[in-house]
Write a protein that holds these residues in place. Structure first.
Motif, PDB file in Angstrom:
ATOM      1  N   VAL A  93       1.002  -1.170   0.136  1.00 43.96           N
ATOM      2  CA  VAL A  93      -0.055   0.194  -0.040  1.00 43.96           C
ATOM      3  C   VAL A  93       0.902   1.191  -0.045  1.00 43.96           C
ATOM      4  CG1 VAL A  93      -1.614   1.512   1.539  1.00 43.96           C
ATOM      5  CG2 VAL A  93      -2.269  -1.008   1.198  1.00 43.96           C
ATOM      6  N   LEU A  94       1.964   1.303   0.906  1.00 45.76           N
ATOM      7  CA  LEU A  94       2.844   2.342   0.948  1.00 45.76           C
ATOM      8  C   LEU A  94       3.683   2.383  -0.418  1.00 45.76           C
ATOM      9  CD1 LEU A  94       4.020   4.470   2.581  1.00 45.76           C
ATOM     10  CD2 LEU A  94       5.671   2.977   3.359  1.00 45.76           C
ATOM     11  N   ILE A  95       3.998   1.428  -0.920  1.00 44.61           N
ATOM     12  CA  ILE A  95       4.804   1.764  -2.216  1.00 44.61           C
ATOM     13  C   ILE A  95       3.817   2.131  -3.424  1.00 44.61           C
ATOM     14  CG2 ILE A  95       5.985   0.360  -3.904  1.00 44.61           C
ATOM     15  CD1 ILE A  95       6.984  -1.490  -1.786  1.00 44.61           C
ATOM     16  N   ALA A  96       2.959   1.642  -3.349  1.00 46.53           N
ATOM     17  CA  ALA A  96       2.014   2.020  -4.472  1.00 46.53           C
ATOM     18  C   ALA A  96       1.198   3.325  -4.075  1.00 46.53           C
ATOM     19  CB  ALA A  96       0.445   1.059  -4.419  1.00 46.53           C
ATOM     20  N   THR A  97       1.004   3.968  -3.054  1.00 42.67           N
ATOM     21  CA  THR A  97       0.629   5.225  -3.072  1.00 42.67           C
ATOM     22  C   THR A  97       1.845   6.379  -3.181  1.00 42.67           C
ATOM     23  OG1 THR A  97       1.187   5.255  -0.530  1.00 42.67           O
ATOM     24  CG2 THR A  97      -1.247   4.945  -1.385  1.00 42.67           C
ATOM     25  N   GLN A  98       3.050   5.846  -2.951  1.00 46.23           N
ATOM     26  CA  GLN A  98       4.248   6.574  -3.468  1.00 46.23           C
ATOM     27  C   GLN A  98       4.329   6.786  -4.743  1.00 46.23           C
ATOM     28  OE1 GLN A  98       7.288   4.784  -1.351  1.00 46.23           O
ATOM     29  NE2 GLN A  98       7.038   6.029   0.590  1.00 46.23           N
ATOM     30  N   LYS A  99       3.861   6.275  -5.708  1.00 44.81           N
ATOM     31  CA  LYS A  99       3.919   6.347  -7.043  1.00 44.81           C
ATOM     32  C   LYS A  99       2.621   7.072  -7.831  1.00 44.81           C
ATOM     33  CE  LYS A  99       6.119   1.846  -7.729  1.00 44.81           C
ATOM     34  NZ  LYS A  99       5.995   0.461  -8.250  1.00 44.81           N
ATOM     35  N   ASP A 115       0.305  10.192  -8.441  1.00 45.31           N
ATOM     36  CA  ASP A 115       0.139  11.891  -8.433  1.00 45.31           C
ATOM     37  C   ASP A 115      -0.090  12.342  -7.214  1.00 45.31           C
ATOM     38  OD1 ASP A 115       1.609  11.504 -11.109  1.00 45.31           O
ATOM     39  OD2 ASP A 115      -0.399  12.020 -11.931  1.00 45.31           O
ATOM     40  N   ARG A 116       0.493  13.484  -7.025  1.00 47.57           N
ATOM     41  CA  ARG A 116      -0.111  14.305  -5.752  1.00 47.57           C
ATOM     42  C   ARG A 116      -1.702  14.443  -5.843  1.00 47.57           C
ATOM     43  NH1 ARG A 116       2.493  12.794  -1.493  1.00 47.57           N
ATOM     44  NH2 ARG A 116       4.604  12.928  -1.852  1.00 47.57           N
ATOM     45  N   ASP A 117      -2.071  14.761  -7.155  1.00 43.87           N
ATOM     46  CA  ASP A 117      -3.604  15.048  -7.264  1.00 43.87           C
ATOM     47  C   ASP A 117      -4.232  14.125  -6.971  1.00 43.87           C
ATOM     48  OD1 ASP A 117      -2.654  17.570  -8.170  1.00 43.87           O
ATOM     49  OD2 ASP A 117      -2.916  17.150 -10.089  1.00 43.87           O
ATOM     50  N   GLU A 118      -3.908  12.699  -6.961  1.00 43.64           N
ATOM     51  CA  GLU A 118      -4.663  11.732  -6.714  1.00 43.64           C
ATOM     52  C   GLU A 118      -4.975  11.435  -5.277  1.00 43.64           C
ATOM     53  OE1 GLU A 118      -4.272   8.182  -9.298  1.00 43.64           O
ATOM     54  OE2 GLU A 118      -2.633   9.314 -10.115  1.00 43.64           O
ATOM     55  N   LEU A 119      -4.237  11.962  -4.467  1.00 41.56           N
ATOM     56  CA  LEU A 119      -4.377  11.838  -3.116  1.00 41.56           C
ATOM     57  C   LEU A 119      -5.106  13.101  -2.417  1.00 41.56           C
ATOM     58  CD1 LEU A 119      -0.426  10.943  -2.246  1.00 41.56           C
ATOM     59  CD2 LEU A 119      -2.799   9.398  -2.309  1.00 41.56           C
ATOM     60  N   PRO A 120      -6.247  12.761  -1.326  1.00 46.59           N
ATOM     61  CA  PRO A 120      -6.736  13.733  -0.800  1.00 46.59           C
ATOM     62  C   PRO A 120      -5.912  14.905  -0.197  1.00 46.59           C
ATOM     63  CG  PRO A 120      -7.223  11.696   0.324  1.00 46.59           C
ATOM     64  CD  PRO A 120      -6.186  11.488  -0.831  1.00 46.59           C
ATOM     65  N   ALA A 121      -6.243  15.851  -0.004  1.00 47.74           N
ATOM     66  CA  ALA A 121      -5.551  16.959   0.753  1.00 47.74           C
ATOM     67  C   ALA A 121      -5.739  16.975   2.015  1.00 47.74           C
ATOM     68  CB  ALA A 121      -5.943  18.498   0.238  1.00 47.74           C
ATOM     69  N   PRO A 122      -4.882  17.088   2.938  1.00 49.79           N
ATOM     70  CA  PRO A 122      -5.024  16.633   4.597  1.00 49.79           C
ATOM     71  C   PRO A 122      -5.775  17.802   4.964  1.00 49.79           C
ATOM     72  CG  PRO A 122      -2.596  17.817   3.890  1.00 49.79           C
ATOM     73  CD  PRO A 122      -3.310  17.264   2.817  1.00 49.79           C
ATOM     74  N   ARG A 123      -6.453  17.627   6.129  1.00 48.72           N
ATOM     75  CA  ARG A 123      -7.327  18.641   6.494  1.00 48.72           C
ATOM     76  C   ARG A 123      -6.549  19.164   7.878  1.00 48.72           C
ATOM     77  NH1 ARG A 123     -13.220  16.552   8.687  1.00 48.72           N
ATOM     78  NH2 ARG A 123     -13.469  16.826   6.244  1.00 48.72           N
ATOM     79  N   HIS A 124      -6.505  20.561   7.726  1.00 49.10           N
ATOM     80  CA  HIS A 124      -5.957  21.173   8.820  1.00 49.10           C
ATOM     81  C   HIS A 124      -6.716  21.642   9.762  1.00 49.10           C
ATOM     82  CE1 HIS A 124      -2.360  21.339   6.102  1.00 49.10           C
ATOM     83  NE2 HIS A 124      -3.226  21.850   5.341  1.00 49.10           N
TER      84      HIS A 124
END
Length: 220
Positions: free
Chosen positions: A203-209, A211-220
């Motif tokens: 999971v960790l390896i796959a998410t590192q590959k 694009d940043r646009d595919e990951l949800p932005a963190p909530r501050h």
């Protein structure tokens, strides 16, 4: 040898003057008109129809629509986009509008001269550094298309992915997010299914590959 009829448009007076001086110093060119806006480019294209038109794409007005309009009217002019912008998407938009080339400002005078001659011959000319970016852009687009639609993650899945990158265990994730450890395991199972992997390391390896646009932005 017959001179190439050339028009120039740039809304920066010093840049325009420099271009005029450059091409008037060369016997193989004749500068037939100059302008400083998309509106003036349209007027020059319709009235003068130069063989090659060097246009700054950041001038007042929509230069892309102007090029497209003149191309549809069959004015016969070949356009060379000239800009300080070296982003691949902007260059692609210029080429889609009908420009025959794209040269980044700051290039050498000789490269600009070569570009004008190339587009006048009916060729496509792209500044070397930008051409590399366009090739990479096309390669990445092809890879994304082959991989299918992008994976969509929920906000909670995004939080768990972020904590995985920090090396957190399921228990640590549960404590920080104030959820049950079983709930964390359920989210991990969902992530493995979405990413078509078998364990948390994959999971960790796959998410590192991704694009940043595919990951949800963190909530501050």
């Amino acid at each position: 040898m017959r001179s190439i009829a050339l028009a120039l448009a740039d809304d920066h007076p010093l840049m325009l003057a420099g271009l005029v001086d450059l091409f008037r110093s060369k016997e193989e060119f004749v500068v037939v008109a100059t302008g400083s806006s998309a509106e003036e480019v349209l007027e020059i294209g319709l009235q003068t129809a130069p063989e090659v038109f060097i246009v700054d794409i950041m001038m007042p007005g929509n230069i892309f629509n102007t090029i497209l309009d003149l191309m549809k009217r069959g004015c016969g002019t070949r356009f060379l986009a000239f800009s300080a912008m070296s982003k691949s998407d902007i260059a692609i938009n210029a080429l889609k509008a009908g420009a025959s080339g794209y040269v980044v400002k700051g290039t050498s005078p000789q490269e600009l001269i070569d570009a004008v001659k190339a587009v006048q011959r009916g060729e496509i000319f792209i500044s070397r550094d930008l051409a590399c970016k366009l090739i990479e852009h096309h390669r990445m687009a092809s890879l994304r298309a082959a991989a299918g639609p992008p994976v969509k993650f929920s906000l909670r899945e995004g939080q768990i992915i972020a904590m995985l990158t920090r090396g957190c265990t399921n228990r640590q994730i549960a404590v920080e997010l104030k959820i049950g450890e079983k709930t964390v395991k359920n989210h991990m199972t969902a992530l493995m299914q979405k990413l078509n992997v078998r364990n948390r390391l994959e999971v960790l390896i796959a998410t590192q590959k991704l694009d940043r646009d595919e990951l949800p932005a963190p909530r501050h």
